[in-house]
Write a protein that holds these residues in place. Structure first.
Motif, PDB file in Angstrom:
ATOM      1  N   LEU A  64     -29.165  -9.301  22.434  1.00 42.63           N
ATOM      2  CA  LEU A  64     -27.820  -9.866  22.302  1.00 42.63           C
ATOM      3  C   LEU A  64     -26.808  -8.769  21.971  1.00 42.63           C
ATOM      4  O   LEU A  64     -25.682  -8.768  22.489  1.00 42.63           O
ATOM      5  N   GLU A  65     -27.188  -7.812  21.126  1.00 44.39           N
ATOM      6  CA  GLU A  65     -26.306  -6.684  20.820  1.00 44.39           C
ATOM      7  C   GLU A  65     -25.995  -5.886  22.087  1.00 44.39           C
ATOM      8  O   GLU A  65     -24.853  -5.456  22.296  1.00 44.39           O
ATOM      9  N   ALA A  66     -27.011  -5.671  22.917  1.00 49.00           N
ATOM     10  CA  ALA A  66     -26.797  -4.930  24.158  1.00 49.00           C
ATOM     11  C   ALA A  66     -25.860  -5.689  25.090  1.00 49.00           C
ATOM     12  O   ALA A  66     -25.028  -5.081  25.784  1.00 49.00           O
ATOM     13  N   LEU A  67     -25.965  -7.008  25.122  1.00 46.13           N
ATOM     14  CA  LEU A  67     -25.025  -7.804  25.919  1.00 46.13           C
ATOM     15  C   LEU A  67     -23.605  -7.647  25.383  1.00 46.13           C
ATOM     16  O   LEU A  67     -22.637  -7.576  26.156  1.00 46.13           O
ATOM     17  N   ASP A  68     -23.460  -7.590  24.063  1.00 50.39           N
ATOM     18  CA  ASP A  68     -22.142  -7.393  23.462  1.00 50.39           C
ATOM     19  C   ASP A  68     -21.530  -6.069  23.922  1.00 50.39           C
ATOM     20  O   ASP A  68     -20.322  -5.970  24.143  1.00 50.39           O
ATOM     21  N   ASP A  69     -22.366  -5.034  24.042  1.00 52.42           N
ATOM     22  CA  ASP A  69     -21.879  -3.739  24.500  1.00 52.42           C
ATOM     23  C   ASP A  69     -21.301  -3.831  25.908  1.00 52.42           C
ATOM     24  O   ASP A  69     -20.260  -3.262  26.216  1.00 52.42           O
ATOM     25  N   VAL A  70     -22.011  -4.547  26.769  1.00 57.19           N
ATOM     26  CA  VAL A  70     -21.546  -4.720  28.144  1.00 57.19           C
ATOM     27  C   VAL A  70     -20.262  -5.536  28.162  1.00 57.19           C
ATOM     28  O   VAL A  70     -19.286  -5.193  28.843  1.00 57.19           O
ATOM     29  N   ASP A  71     -20.250  -6.621  27.411  1.00 57.38           N
ATOM     30  CA  ASP A  71     -19.109  -7.531  27.436  1.00 57.38           C
ATOM     31  C   ASP A  71     -17.862  -6.916  26.815  1.00 57.38           C
ATOM     32  O   ASP A  71     -16.740  -7.373  27.073  1.00 57.38           O
ATOM     33  N   ALA A  72     -18.035  -5.900  25.981  1.00 51.90           N
ATOM     34  CA  ALA A  72     -16.874  -5.226  25.395  1.00 51.90           C
ATOM     35  C   ALA A  72     -15.983  -4.631  26.479  1.00 51.90           C
ATOM     36  O   ALA A  72     -14.764  -4.512  26.311  1.00 51.90           O
ATOM     37  N   LEU A  73     -16.580  -4.276  27.611  1.00 48.38           N
ATOM     38  CA  LEU A  73     -15.803  -3.734  28.728  1.00 48.38           C
ATOM     39  C   LEU A  73     -15.524  -4.779  29.802  1.00 48.38           C
ATOM     40  O   LEU A  73     -14.454  -4.798  30.407  1.00 48.38           O
ATOM     41  N   ASP A  74     -16.497  -5.656  30.045  1.00 47.10           N
ATOM     42  CA  ASP A  74     -16.377  -6.588  31.165  1.00 47.10           C
ATOM     43  C   ASP A  74     -15.826  -7.950  30.777  1.00 47.10           C
ATOM     44  O   ASP A  74     -15.557  -8.779  31.645  1.00 47.10           O
ATOM     45  N   GLY A  75     -15.689  -8.213  29.486  1.00 45.98           N
ATOM     46  CA  GLY A  75     -15.238  -9.526  29.047  1.00 45.98           C
ATOM     47  C   GLY A  75     -16.420 -10.373  28.606  1.00 45.98           C
ATOM     48  O   GLY A  75     -17.498 -10.318  29.197  1.00 45.98           O
ATOM     49  N   GLU A  76     -16.226 -11.154  27.552  1.00 50.76           N
ATOM     50  CA  GLU A  76     -17.316 -11.928  26.969  1.00 50.76           C
ATOM     51  C   GLU A  76     -17.810 -13.005  27.910  1.00 50.76           C
ATOM     52  O   GLU A  76     -17.019 -13.738  28.507  1.00 50.76           O
ATOM     53  N   ARG A  77     -19.122 -13.111  28.059  1.00 56.50           N
ATOM     54  CA  ARG A  77     -19.710 -14.165  28.886  1.00 56.50           C
ATOM     55  C   ARG A  77     -19.916 -15.410  28.030  1.00 56.50           C
ATOM     56  O   ARG A  77     -20.313 -15.312  26.860  1.00 56.50           O
ATOM     57  N   PRO A  78     -19.666 -16.579  28.572  1.00 58.56           N
ATOM     58  CA  PRO A  78     -19.836 -17.799  27.780  1.00 58.56           C
ATOM     59  C   PRO A  78     -21.315 -18.163  27.666  1.00 58.56           C
ATOM     60  O   PRO A  78     -22.050 -18.165  28.654  1.00 58.56           O
ATOM     61  N   ALA A  79     -21.759 -18.459  26.457  1.00 59.95           N
ATOM     62  CA  ALA A  79     -23.085 -19.016  26.194  1.00 59.95           C
ATOM     63  C   ALA A  79     -24.185 -18.344  27.011  1.00 59.95           C
ATOM     64  O   ALA A  79     -24.726 -18.928  27.935  1.00 59.95           O
ATOM     65  N   PRO A  80     -24.525 -17.095  26.705  1.00 57.13           N
ATOM     66  CA  PRO A  80     -25.546 -16.390  27.483  1.00 57.13           C
ATOM     67  C   PRO A  80     -26.895 -17.101  27.437  1.00 57.13           C
ATOM     68  O   PRO A  80     -27.250 -17.747  26.451  1.00 57.13           O
ATOM     69  N   ARG A  81     -27.649 -16.952  28.525  1.00 56.67           N
ATOM     70  CA  ARG A  81     -28.951 -17.584  28.676  1.00 56.67           C
ATOM     71  C   ARG A  81     -30.037 -16.531  28.493  1.00 56.67           C
ATOM     72  O   ARG A  81     -29.965 -15.461  29.080  1.00 56.67           O
ATOM     73  N   VAL A  82     -31.067 -16.858  27.713  1.00 58.51           N
ATOM     74  CA  VAL A  82     -32.151 -15.918  27.459  1.00 58.51           C
ATOM     75  C   VAL A  82     -33.482 -16.512  27.887  1.00 58.51           C
ATOM     76  O   VAL A  82     -33.748 -17.702  27.698  1.00 58.51           O
ATOM     77  N   LEU A  83     -34.314 -15.699  28.503  1.00 65.34           N
ATOM     78  CA  LEU A  83     -35.697 -16.050  28.810  1.00 65.34           C
ATOM     79  C   LEU A  83     -36.603 -15.191  27.942  1.00 65.34           C
ATOM     80  O   LEU A  83     -36.483 -13.959  27.943  1.00 65.34           O
ATOM     81  N   ILE A  84     -37.500 -15.831  27.209  1.00 64.17           N
ATOM     82  CA  ILE A  84     -38.471 -15.142  26.373  1.00 64.17           C
ATOM     83  C   ILE A  84     -39.818 -15.223  27.066  1.00 64.17           C
ATOM     84  O   ILE A  84     -40.336 -16.324  27.313  1.00 64.17           O
ATOM     85  N   GLY A  85     -40.389 -14.085  27.403  1.00 60.06           N
ATOM     86  CA  GLY A  85     -41.691 -14.043  28.046  1.00 60.06           C
ATOM     87  C   GLY A  85     -42.784 -13.896  27.011  1.00 60.06           C
ATOM     88  O   GLY A  85     -42.914 -12.846  26.390  1.00 60.06           O
ATOM     89  N   GLY A  86     -43.564 -14.955  26.790  1.00 58.34           N
ATOM     90  CA  GLY A  86     -44.626 -14.967  25.800  1.00 58.34           C
ATOM     91  C   GLY A  86     -44.218 -15.711  24.548  1.00 58.34           C
ATOM     92  O   GLY A  86     -43.284 -15.300  23.856  1.00 58.34           O
ATOM     93  N   LEU A  87     -44.911 -16.806  24.251  1.00 61.07           N
ATOM     94  CA  LEU A  87     -44.600 -17.584  23.043  1.00 61.07           C
ATOM     95  C   LEU A  87     -45.225 -16.958  21.810  1.00 61.07           C
ATOM     96  O   LEU A  87     -44.594 -16.910  20.741  1.00 61.07           O
ATOM     97  N   GLY A  88     -46.455 -16.456  21.941  1.00 60.84           N
ATOM     98  CA  GLY A  88     -47.121 -15.797  20.814  1.00 60.84           C
ATOM     99  C   GLY A  88     -47.174 -16.679  19.582  1.00 60.84           C
ATOM    100  O   GLY A  88     -47.479 -17.870  19.668  1.00 60.84           O
ATOM    101  N   VAL A  89     -46.853 -16.115  18.427  1.00 65.85           N
ATOM    102  CA  VAL A  89     -46.810 -16.898  17.194  1.00 65.85           C
ATOM    103  C   VAL A  89     -45.423 -17.475  16.935  1.00 65.85           C
ATOM    104  O   VAL A  89     -45.199 -18.116  15.915  1.00 65.85           O
TER     105      VAL A  89
END
Length: 253
Positions: A64-89
């Motif tokens: 999410l921090e890395a997305l903030d870095d991108v959006d600082a130049l390109d404009g904030e994206r609304p409600a970003p979507r995340v995929l987590i690979g592996g449920l684990g614990v």
């Protein structure tokens, strides 16, 4: 995977107790309890436990921090979507559900036994609240198959794709849990990751140890910015997060 390094045994603990043992599509998976800790074993190999989870949580927050870095130049994206690979614990899922900024949270897990342990078994005490979150979706599938499906149905503008991929299915790109996972880290597998991301999206990969070649492989796959972040552990070498973005705006390490 969570906490690759097995914790020390309490003096009054008789040892781990097997709570469930299953033969899954990729071999045997076992859930054990050792004192207050839950442990997951795959094909006789200790994979993860509930002793810490700092790096697994950081996998999501750093993306999410890395997305903030991108959006600082390109404009904030609304409600970003995340995929987590592996449920684990469940640490990464719990971290994502605790962050209100995520618009949708998809978890892909290929082992039905692991899903059962979270939905109805002992690991529900870790993720019950997160799985009840209306933003959360749990998909039982092979991760690479899911990424290819997402990439195939999304358009050039990124509809149907993800803003962040947070992958924790192995002990690292150089240390896979099963041989068939190696395809994720090939040029074709990394291309599928990139194609499943929206423009400026972020790929975050968890590893139990550094890799000399993986950052180069990420750049060769078309990721403009690649950096690593080490997370100290109690014993052994630090856990490592690899963060890769389409965009050159991400912070340097």
């Amino acid at each position: 995977m969570a906490a690759l390094h097995p914790p020390g045994q309490p003096a009054d603990d008789a040892g781990p107790v097997v709570l469930d043992r299953r033969q899954g599509p990729h071999g045997e998976v076992v859930l054990r309890r050792h004192g207050e800790l839950f442990q997951i074993i795959a094909n006789g190999c200790f994979l993860m436990d509930t002793s810490d989870g700092r790096s697994e949580r950081l996998l999501v927050s750093a993306a999410l921090e890395a997305l903030d870095d991108v959006d600082a130049l390109d404009g904030e994206r609304p409600a970003p979507r995340v995929l987590i690979g592996g449920l684990g614990v469940g640490f990464s899922l719990a971290e994502a559900a605790a962050e209100p900024r995520w618009g949708a949270i998809t978890v892909v897990e290929r082992e039905p036994a692991v899903v059962d342990w979270h939905r109805e078994g002992p690991l529900s005490e870790v993720t019950a609240e997160a799985l009840a979150d209306p933003r959360a979706e749990l998909v039982v599938a092979d991760l690479l198959d899911q990424l290819r499906e997402v990439a195939g149905r999304g358009d050039a503008g990124g509809e149907g794709r993800y803003d962040a991929l947070c992958l924790d299915i192995d002990n690292g790109p150089d240390w896979t849990v099963t041989p068939d996972n190696e395809s994720l880290y090939t040029p074709a597998g990394l291309a599928a990751c990139r194609a499943a991301l929206t423009p400026g999206g972020v790929l975050a990969v968890w590893s139990a140890r550094p890799s000399q070649v993986f950052p180069r492989n990420l750049r060769d796959a078309g990721f403009a910015t690649v950096r690593t972040r080490e997370v100290p552990v109690v014993r052994g070498v630090p856990d490592v997060l690899f963060l890769a973005s389409h965009h050159l705006a991400s912070r340097s390490a």
